[in-house]
Design a protein around this motif. Structure first.
Motif, PDB file in Angstrom:
ATOM      1  N   HIS A  73       8.384   4.378   0.532  1.00 27.29           N
ATOM      2  CA  HIS A  73       9.266   4.097   1.669  1.00 27.29           C
ATOM      3  C   HIS A  73      10.681   3.849   1.156  1.00 27.29           C
ATOM      4  CE1 HIS A  73      11.171   1.222   4.569  1.00 27.29           C
ATOM      5  NE2 HIS A  73      10.711   2.113   5.438  1.00 27.29           N
ATOM      6  N   LYS A  74      11.618   4.680   1.580  1.00 27.25           N
ATOM      7  CA  LYS A  74      13.029   4.497   1.236  1.00 27.25           C
ATOM      8  C   LYS A  74      13.236   4.301  -0.274  1.00 27.25           C
ATOM      9  CE  LYS A  74      14.536   2.383   5.602  1.00 27.25           C
ATOM     10  NZ  LYS A  74      15.133   1.166   6.202  1.00 27.25           N
ATOM     11  N   ASP A  75      12.702   5.198  -1.076  1.00 31.47           N
ATOM     12  CA  ASP A  75      12.865   5.171  -2.529  1.00 31.47           C
ATOM     13  C   ASP A  75      12.231   3.949  -3.191  1.00 31.47           C
ATOM     14  OD1 ASP A  75      14.313   7.591  -2.575  1.00 31.47           O
ATOM     15  OD2 ASP A  75      16.160   6.521  -2.058  1.00 31.47           O
ATOM     16  N   ARG A  76      11.341   3.264  -2.463  1.00 29.24           N
ATOM     17  CA  ARG A  76      10.566   2.170  -3.041  1.00 29.24           C
ATOM     18  C   ARG A  76       9.086   2.522  -2.911  1.00 29.24           C
ATOM     19  NH1 ARG A  76      13.143  -3.333  -0.520  1.00 29.24           N
ATOM     20  NH2 ARG A  76      11.882  -4.330  -2.165  1.00 29.24           N
ATOM     21  N   LYS A  77       8.257   1.858  -3.700  1.00 28.87           N
ATOM     22  CA  LYS A  77       6.824   2.094  -3.577  1.00 28.87           C
ATOM     23  C   LYS A  77       6.066   0.807  -3.855  1.00 28.87           C
ATOM     24  CE  LYS A  77       6.403   4.002  -8.282  1.00 28.87           C
ATOM     25  NZ  LYS A  77       5.957   5.167  -9.089  1.00 28.87           N
ATOM     26  N   ALA A  78       4.849   0.755  -3.329  1.00 26.04           N
ATOM     27  CA  ALA A  78       4.036  -0.442  -3.480  1.00 26.04           C
ATOM     28  C   ALA A  78       2.571  -0.099  -3.305  1.00 26.04           C
ATOM     29  CB  ALA A  78       4.453  -1.494  -2.449  1.00 26.04           C
ATOM     30  N   LEU A  79       1.732  -0.916  -3.904  1.00 28.31           N
ATOM     31  CA  LEU A  79       0.292  -0.819  -3.707  1.00 28.31           C
ATOM     32  C   LEU A  79      -0.062  -1.609  -2.456  1.00 28.31           C
ATOM     33  CD1 LEU A  79      -2.526   0.034  -4.797  1.00 28.31           C
ATOM     34  CD2 LEU A  79      -2.562  -2.142  -6.048  1.00 28.31           C
ATOM     35  N   ALA A  80      -0.710  -0.954  -1.485  1.00 30.08           N
ATOM     36  CA  ALA A  80      -1.031  -1.597  -0.219  1.00 30.08           C
ATOM     37  C   ALA A  80      -2.301  -2.433  -0.348  1.00 30.08           C
ATOM     38  CB  ALA A  80      -1.196  -0.553   0.882  1.00 30.08           C
ATOM     39  N   LEU A  81      -2.226  -3.685   0.103  1.00 28.35           N
ATOM     40  CA  LEU A  81      -3.357  -4.601   0.121  1.00 28.35           C
ATOM     41  C   LEU A  81      -3.587  -5.069   1.554  1.00 28.35           C
ATOM     42  CD1 LEU A  81      -2.372  -6.847  -2.936  1.00 28.35           C
ATOM     43  CD2 LEU A  81      -3.754  -4.766  -2.956  1.00 28.35           C
ATOM     44  N   VAL A  82      -4.809  -5.494   1.832  1.00 25.34           N
ATOM     45  CA  VAL A  82      -5.111  -6.092   3.130  1.00 25.34           C
ATOM     46  C   VAL A  82      -5.727  -7.459   2.883  1.00 25.34           C
ATOM     47  CG1 VAL A  82      -5.355  -3.905   4.342  1.00 25.34           C
ATOM     48  CG2 VAL A  82      -7.356  -4.912   3.242  1.00 25.34           C
ATOM     49  N   GLN A  83      -5.484  -8.390   3.819  1.00 24.63           N
ATOM     50  CA  GLN A  83      -5.968  -9.755   3.655  1.00 24.63           C
ATOM     51  C   GLN A  83      -7.221  -9.965   4.482  1.00 24.63           C
ATOM     52  OE1 GLN A  83      -3.071 -12.818   4.399  1.00 24.63           O
ATOM     53  NE2 GLN A  83      -4.388 -14.429   3.577  1.00 24.63           N
ATOM     54  N   GLN A  84      -8.273 -10.433   3.835  1.00 30.87           N
ATOM     55  CA  GLN A  84      -9.530 -10.762   4.498  1.00 30.87           C
ATOM     56  C   GLN A  84      -9.818 -12.225   4.187  1.00 30.87           C
ATOM     57  OE1 GLN A  84     -13.422  -8.969   3.221  1.00 30.87           O
ATOM     58  NE2 GLN A  84     -13.285  -8.007   5.235  1.00 30.87           N
ATOM     59  N   ARG A  85      -9.621 -13.073   5.201  1.00 34.20           N
ATOM     60  CA  ARG A  85      -9.656 -14.515   5.013  1.00 34.20           C
ATOM     61  C   ARG A  85      -8.651 -14.888   3.921  1.00 34.20           C
ATOM     62  NH1 ARG A  85     -14.708 -12.786   6.116  1.00 34.20           N
ATOM     63  NH2 ARG A  85     -15.269 -12.575   3.927  1.00 34.20           N
ATOM     64  N   ASP A  86      -9.083 -15.455   2.795  1.00 30.87           N
ATOM     65  CA  ASP A  86      -8.123 -15.855   1.756  1.00 30.87           C
ATOM     66  C   ASP A  86      -8.117 -14.900   0.573  1.00 30.87           C
ATOM     67  OD1 ASP A  86     -10.611 -16.480   0.815  1.00 30.87           O
ATOM     68  OD2 ASP A  86     -10.046 -18.405  -0.065  1.00 30.87           O
ATOM     69  N   ILE A  87      -8.610 -13.669   0.782  1.00 33.44           N
ATOM     70  CA  ILE A  87      -8.675 -12.675  -0.293  1.00 33.44           C
ATOM     71  C   ILE A  87      -7.758 -11.495   0.018  1.00 33.44           C
ATOM     72  CG2 ILE A  87     -10.177 -11.076  -1.544  1.00 33.44           C
ATOM     73  CD1 ILE A  87     -10.772 -13.966  -2.150  1.00 33.44           C
TER      74      ILE A  87
END
Length: 273
Positions: A73-87
């Motif tokens: 996104h806009k010359d940036r990148k990231a690893l996508a995570l999702v939150q499940q309770r506190d994880i």
């Protein structure tokens, strides 16, 4: 955007089977073993942490699938995570019985279910090789974002892995989670998202009656982005993405999933520090 239920399903609809892992001349082969398991039976089996061994074959409680999802996104990148309770975890899920010979289907279903890409133009879906991925929620999608193959980051590299002798035709690797006696697949993908996008995580929860699984859209439940540098290593910062703006996110008491103490260990070191 308002909180709403996107889907209701009977809680007892899920079925899967145990799986075996056997080394072959060319790599590894995974195939179903034994009778079908309900979700409750699966959880009981996982709690034993017992991996059976028969010669060179290992038998696991279940097969899981994860996406190493890199967002651009806009010359940036990231690893996508999702939150499940506190994880905090990768986009992931259990592979159902009817997809054990083609678990990539499960990966695509989890992507469509867990990551909602919203912009001023509406809700986006995802496509693979110009084939639109099925929408589990039957929502109106304005456009489709291509899902592309990506190199692995961290300690994983592509393995020659087949499922009852069938190949996925997508890069894949696996790791063993010993505490739950489960075999976990990882598929690397990348998606470039629109400039003005908001990334929301849709979470499944059990109804008060315990009879249904509810898929909940909550605008206060964002996808979490582990920012990566030009070498695809973490910068040490976590963000959310709202209307095209990267906002620093503090994990509080949230912890990284077991993936980050295994093959993703080198990705987690900044987070843990």
């Amino acid at each position: 955007m308002k909180k709403k239920c996107l889907r209701r399903e009977p809680a007892d609809h899920f079925r899967t089977r145990r799986v075996s892992l056997e080394q072959t001349v060319d790599g590894w082969n995974i195939q179903p073993v034994g009778q079908a398991l309900t979700f409750s039976e699966l959880q009981a089996l996982r709690q034993t942490g017992k991996i059976e061994r028969k010669g060179n074959t290992q038998i696991f409680a279940n097969l899981g699938v994860s996406l190493q999802l890199v967002i651009k996104h806009k010359d940036r990148k990231a690893l996508a995570l999702v939150q499940q309770r506190d994880i905090l975890k990768l986009v992931s899920g259990y592979v159902p019985e009817d997809q054990l010979d083609n678990p990539l289907q499960t990966a695509w279903a989890e992507l469509m279910e867990e990551v909602l890409s919203v912009s001023d133009k509406g809700l986006f879906g995802f496509s693979v090789a110009e084939e639109v991925l099925p929408d589990p929620y039957q929502l109106q999608r304005q456009n489709w974002l291509p899902v592309l193959k990506a190199p692995f980051i961290g300690s994983l590299s592509e393995e020659n892995l087949t499922f009852s002798g069938r190949s996925t035709e997508w890069p894949v690797n696996f790791y063993i989670h010993h505490e739950t006696a489960s075999l976990q697949l990882v598929f690397p993908v990348t998606i470039e998202v629109p400039d003005d996008v908001t990334l929301i995580h849709a979470e499944d929860e059990i109804s008060e009656s315990g009879q249904e699984v509810l898929s909940i859209f909550d605008p206060e439940c964002p996808a979490i982005l582990m920012e990566l540098d030009q070498h695809s290593m973490p910068t040490g910062k976590l963000f959310t993405l709202n209307s095209g703006e990267w906002t620093l996110w503090k994990p509080g008491q949230a912890k990284l999933s077991e993936y980050f103490s295994g093959p993703g260990k080198q990705l987690s070191r900044h987070f843990l520090d």
